[in-house]
Design a protein around this motif. Structure first.
Motif, short mmCIF file in Angstrom:
data_model
loop_
_atom_site.label_atom_id
_atom_site.label_comp_id
_atom_site.label_asym_id
_atom_site.label_seq_id
_atom_site.Cartn_x
_atom_site.Cartn_y
_atom_site.Cartn_z
N ASN A 64 1.08 -1.18 0.02
CA ASN A 64 0.06 0.15 -0.28
C ASN A 64 0.82 1.44 -0.07
OD1 ASN A 64 0.49 -1.12 2.98
ND2 ASN A 64 -0.04 0.90 3.40
N THR A 65 -0.14 2.42 -0.45
CA THR A 65 1.10 3.66 -0.11
C THR A 65 0.10 4.79 0.59
OG1 THR A 65 -0.52 4.75 -2.23
CG2 THR A 65 2.30 3.61 -2.56
N VAL A 66 0.89 5.49 1.86
CA VAL A 66 0.33 6.07 2.67
C VAL A 66 0.69 7.70 2.14
CG1 VAL A 66 0.75 7.25 5.01
CG2 VAL A 66 0.19 4.82 4.56
N LYS A 67 -0.32 8.85 1.69
CA LYS A 67 -0.25 9.81 1.79
C LYS A 67 -0.34 10.44 2.85
CE LYS A 67 -0.59 14.13 -1.25
NZ LYS A 67 -0.47 14.75 0.04
N PRO A 68 0.87 11.44 3.97
CA PRO A 68 0.22 12.15 4.68
C PRO A 68 -0.39 13.24 5.23
CG PRO A 68 2.84 11.65 4.75
CD PRO A 68 2.01 11.49 3.64
N GLY A 69 -1.86 13.26 6.23
CA GLY A 69 -2.63 13.66 5.92
C GLY A 69 -2.27 14.63 6.70
N GLY A 70 -3.38 16.17 6.94
CA GLY A 70 -3.03 16.92 7.44
C GLY A 70 -1.66 18.58 7.33
N THR A 71 -1.37 18.20 5.93
CA THR A 71 -0.07 18.63 5.46
C THR A 71 -0.48 19.52 4.44
OG1 THR A 71 1.11 16.75 4.66
CG2 THR A 71 1.93 17.73 6.97
N LYS A 72 -0.16 20.50 3.77
CA LYS A 72 -0.33 21.40 2.69
C LYS A 72 0.87 20.91 1.49
CE LYS A 72 -2.24 25.51 4.70
NZ LYS A 72 -2.12 26.70 5.43
N SER A 73 1.40 21.03 1.64
CA SER A 73 2.74 20.30 0.76
C SER A 73 4.28 19.73 1.52
CB SER A 73 3.84 20.69 0.08
OG SER A 73 4.32 21.86 1.20
N TYR A 74 3.95 18.61 0.83
CA TYR A 74 4.82 17.03 1.87
C TYR A 74 5.67 16.65 0.64
CZ TYR A 74 5.90 12.21 3.15
OH TYR A 74 6.18 11.42 3.47
N GLU A 75 7.41 17.33 1.35
CA GLU A 75 8.56 16.39 0.20
C GLU A 75 9.62 15.59 1.33
OE1 GLU A 75 11.97 18.01 -1.30
OE2 GLU A 75 10.49 19.29 -1.51
N PRO A 76 8.91 14.31 1.68
CA PRO A 76 9.34 13.33 2.25
C PRO A 76 10.96 13.11 2.18
CG PRO A 76 8.29 12.09 0.70
CD PRO A 76 8.49 13.38 0.44
N ARG A 77 11.90 12.48 3.14
CA ARG A 77 13.32 12.25 2.98
C ARG A 77 13.51 11.04 4.11
NH1 ARG A 77 13.22 15.84 -0.46
NH2 ARG A 77 14.76 17.09 -0.55
N GLY A 78 14.24 11.49 5.26
CA GLY A 78 14.58 9.99 5.74
C GLY A 78 12.66 9.13 7.01
N ILE A 79 13.20 8.43 7.15
CA ILE A 79 11.75 7.63 7.77
C ILE A 79 12.48 7.24 8.63
CG2 ILE A 79 11.67 5.66 6.03
CD1 ILE A 79 8.87 5.79 6.83
N THR A 80 11.67 6.36 10.16
CA THR A 80 11.50 5.60 10.77
C THR A 80 10.70 4.93 11.73
OG1 THR A 80 13.68 6.48 12.07
CG2 THR A 80 12.77 5.18 13.36
N VAL A 81 10.65 3.84 11.74
CA VAL A 81 9.05 2.87 11.60
C VAL A 81 9.53 2.68 13.59
CG1 VAL A 81 7.72 1.05 11.46
CG2 VAL A 81 8.90 2.03 9.58
#
Length: 729
Positions: free
Chosen positions: A558-575
């Motif tokens: 699946n793909t997840v688009k973060p909610g609650g943000t006007k624009s979004y440019e992801p970099r690092g991630i930790t689960v």
């Protein structure tokens, strides 16, 4: 339709709850297909958290409605009705409506699940609300066969007087005629069809699964028989080895008496250990067989005796359970080798070998063994792993006393080594004092292991012990490596921006194991959750930035688009361990704490961060460390979003930063940071105090880093088109 079942084909135990030992009351089905009373499960759930099945101990995740949300076992309900009707047909049993009329014939209403006398039966057929109910006459109630007549009709929760006769394939829900007009009107969103059509397809699928169970049962049963056979050979094998040992040591007279007792003791010890291991193995295999047999029984009952409604109610659950059991990898090998006494020394040579005489050997084939040499660095404790096989090529354990190791440095000086058992392997540890080629000689039972002696190249601390990849788009090649992580098999996974893919490498050899595409036109960070699934930050072909979740094999889940943000440019991630994610958002200059579905919990660091890049989280303290390439600092927040502190600034001195990028934590919570500018890898205490510089990365423009379980730092070199491995501890 279901085949007929005679009343004597089931007994009281089948209708009895294994918790309260009474007849089922509102029976509910767990995911493992075991059935219990609703009240019993509710009481059980209050005493045990997390909830487990009382029989097989399989963990149970209850639906939002709790126990009430579990599927009802209508087949058991029908059997209970059948039993109650048969008892009601006996002489002297009163009508359950008028509570009289013990004489005369009686009927059973399958809709109301009550016993009726002749008078009440006549009235039942006249009342508008009950005249369409299905009544079972006395002759059917007393017949040996007839359980199939006892199928309670299911009515709609919303339209109480209407039976469930349709199945909405879009919603995967049973519906009535009224629902098809209102809530499930046929169209693009709903597709109600008659339940018979859908139920028949589901029944055919379950029948296919039933056909797959038989060969699997036979395979498991054969394995159990093999374990039984090995267990029966334990004592004879022990006796044979004991006889050999006694005959051998009798020739050595007084000098060998003490050693003889030691060997006999070892034989007994190995016998007890092997017996316990084989018993444990047998119990584990029997457990798998019990689960499969239980699922088979339930599936058989569903297929042969379940109504259409029952098949659709539990069909998916039964299918999921059986498919998971069939797909489960179970080691059915007993992995046991018979005892064998080894004569290490000839009788005439015993005088100088008393301390090493005898030994307990298994059926080891040194030609099938191997030594895996881990990268070695001067001054660090290094490890080579000895893996031994039996003559059938199966892994087996060797007694460390049967292994001799000799290691020499470039000058020919011997180095101290230690042996330590780790599962089915032996770890050979040593600390090289100089760089250069070292020689490792390994023998088992005085025989040279295949490939021995080994040449081990010892590197200096500032030299990468292993460089993985080179520029290109083929297997094992890299183009723009950015994020890097360790998967749940301790391999290295790297995101390639140029090749738009994730590639997984063997951490010991650097060999490419597999790749999978992430598509889009831009990707950056990667992490692996506790289930081995990959989470990758990327922008798809439509320019939408998301987090892509992939299986171990690389299938997009699946793909997840973060909610609650006007624009979004992801970099690092930790689960995080609970499935939540922390994603660096370069567009908003903040970090986003997200639920597993992408819903925003809180935004952290807004107004303080300038160019956040990578993130590391220490969950035990709830602290998150974020590198800021523009501010040349590491910012520290807690997971509640409160700013704690930041450390160091721009410079080339110890502890200073030049565009810090990749960041990770060691087991002690120390912070490891690599500088995008200059390539220095530095270590800080959790409070930001500088400890040391590990190395300076040889490849250009390092970005993501990670720490392997065996103490190596993997650095993704963006323009160097490689991953470089440095020794950390």
């Amino acid at each position: 339709m279901a085949s007929k079942m005679a009343s004597d084909e089931f007994d009281e135990e089948f209708l009895t709850c294994q918790v309260c030992m009474l007849h089922f009351r509102d029976p509910k089905i767990l995911p493992c297909l075991h059935t219990f009373c609703k009240e019993c499960l509710e009481e059980w759930a209050t005493k045990q958290q997390p909830l487990e099945c009382p029989i097989c101990r399989l963990p149970v995740s209850l639906p939002d409605q709790g126990v009430d949300g579990l599927k009802t076992n209508f087949y058991v309900n029908n059997l209970l009705d059948f039993v109650a009707a048969k008892k009601g047909a006996e002489p002297g049993v009163p009508c359950q409506v008028c509570e009289g009329n013990v004489e005369g014939s009686k009927s059973w209403c399958t809709d109301c699940a009550v016993l009726l006398c002749e008078s009440c039966t006549v009235m039942h057929r006249k009342i508008p609300g009950t005249r369409d109910h299905e009544l079972v006459p006395q002759d059917v109630m007393t017949a040996k066969e007839g359980v199939d007549k006892f199928n309670r009709k299911r009515h709609c929760d919303k339209h109480k007087n209407q039976e469930l006769v349709f199945y909405c394939e879009s919603c995967q829900a049973l519906v009535c005629t009224g629902c098809t007009v209102i809530d499930h009107r046929p169209g693009k969103d709903h597709n109600p069809v008659e339940i018979a059509t859908v139920a028949q397809k589901k029944r055919e699928k379950l029948q296919e699964l039933l056909r797959e169970i038989d060969p699997r049962q036979k395979e498991i049963q054969a394995s159990i028989e093999e374990v039984d056979k090995n267990m029966s050979n334990l004592n004879p094998s022990k006796e044979a080895a004991t006889t050999q040992a006694k005959a051998y040591f009798r020739q050595l007279a007084d000098l060998l008496e003490k050693r003889e007792q030691e060997i006999l003791s070892k034989i007994d010890e190995e016998c007890r250990a092997d017996g316990k291991a084989l018993q444990t193995k047998k119990e584990a295999i029997e457990f798998e067989l019990a689960g499969l047999t239980s699922a088979q029984t339930f599936c058989q009952q569903t297929v042969e005796h379940g109504s259409y409604v029952h098949v659709l109610e539990v069909g998916n659950q039964v299918q999921t359970r059986i498919e998971s059991l069939l797909a489960k990898e179970v080691n059915l090998e007993s992995n046991w080798s018979e005892f064998q006494f080894i004569e290490n020394t000839a009788v005439e040579d015993f005088a100088n070998e008393v301390e090493n005489l005898g030994g307990l050997g298994s059926d080891i084939d040194v030609s099938k063994g191997q030594v895996v040499v881990r990268p070695a660095v001067e001054g660090f404790q290094c490890v080579a792993v000895l893996k031994t096989m039996d003559k059938k090529g199966r892994p087996c354990v060797v007694n460390s006393n049967a292994v001799t190791v000799n290691m020499k440095d470039p000058s020919g000086t011997s180095l101290p080594t230690t042996l330590q058992k780790s599962g089915h392997v032996l770890e050979i540890s040593y600390v090289p004092k100089v760089t250069g080629s070292h020689r490792l000689d390994v023998k088992v039972n005085s025989q040279q292991v295949e490939g021995s002696p080994y040449n081990i190249k010892v590197q200096s601390r500032d030299t990468p012990v292993l460089t993985i990849g080179r520029q290109g788009s083929g297997v094992g090649e890299l183009n723009g490596p950015v994020g890097v992580a360790v998967d749940n098999e301790d391999n290295i996974a790297v995101v390639e921006q140029g090749n738009k893919r994730v590639q997984v490498f063997d951490v010991n050899t650097g060999q490419s194991l597999r790749t999978f595409s992430v598509g889009g036109y831009w990707s950056y960070g990667i992490d692996v959750d506790s289930n081995g699934r990959f989470s990758v930050t990327l922008c798809d072909n439509n320019g939408v930035c998301v987090v892509g979740c992939y299986s171990k094999e690389g299938k997009l889940l699946n793909t997840v688009k973060p909610g609650g943000t006007k624009s979004y440019e992801p970099r690092g991630i930790t689960v995080l361990k609970d499935g939540r994610m922390v994603v660096v958002d370069n567009s908003q200059r903040s970090c986003l704490l997200l639920q597993h579905d992408g819903s925003l919990i809180r935004e952290i660091g807004k107004g303080q961060l300038q160019k956040p890049t990578f993130i590391a989280v220490e969950e035990s303290r709830g602290m998150m460390y974020i590198t800021d390439m523009t501010a040349n600092k590491v910012f520290v927040f807690d997971l509640e979003g409160e700013f704690k502190f930041r450390f160091y600034g721009k410079g080339q001195g110890e502890g200073q930063f030049s565009s810090p990028s990749g960041i990770t934590l060691d087991k002690s919570g120390n912070v490891i940071v690599v500088n995008h500018g200059g390539g220095r890898v530095q270590v800080f205490r959790p409070d930001g105090t500088f400890i040391r510089t590990v190395a300076t990365v040889q490849g250009r423009h390092p970005l993501g880093i990670t720490l392997t379980p065996d103490g190596y730092i993997a650095v993704a070199c963006f323009t160097g088109q490689c991953i470089e491995m440095y020794r950390y501890c």
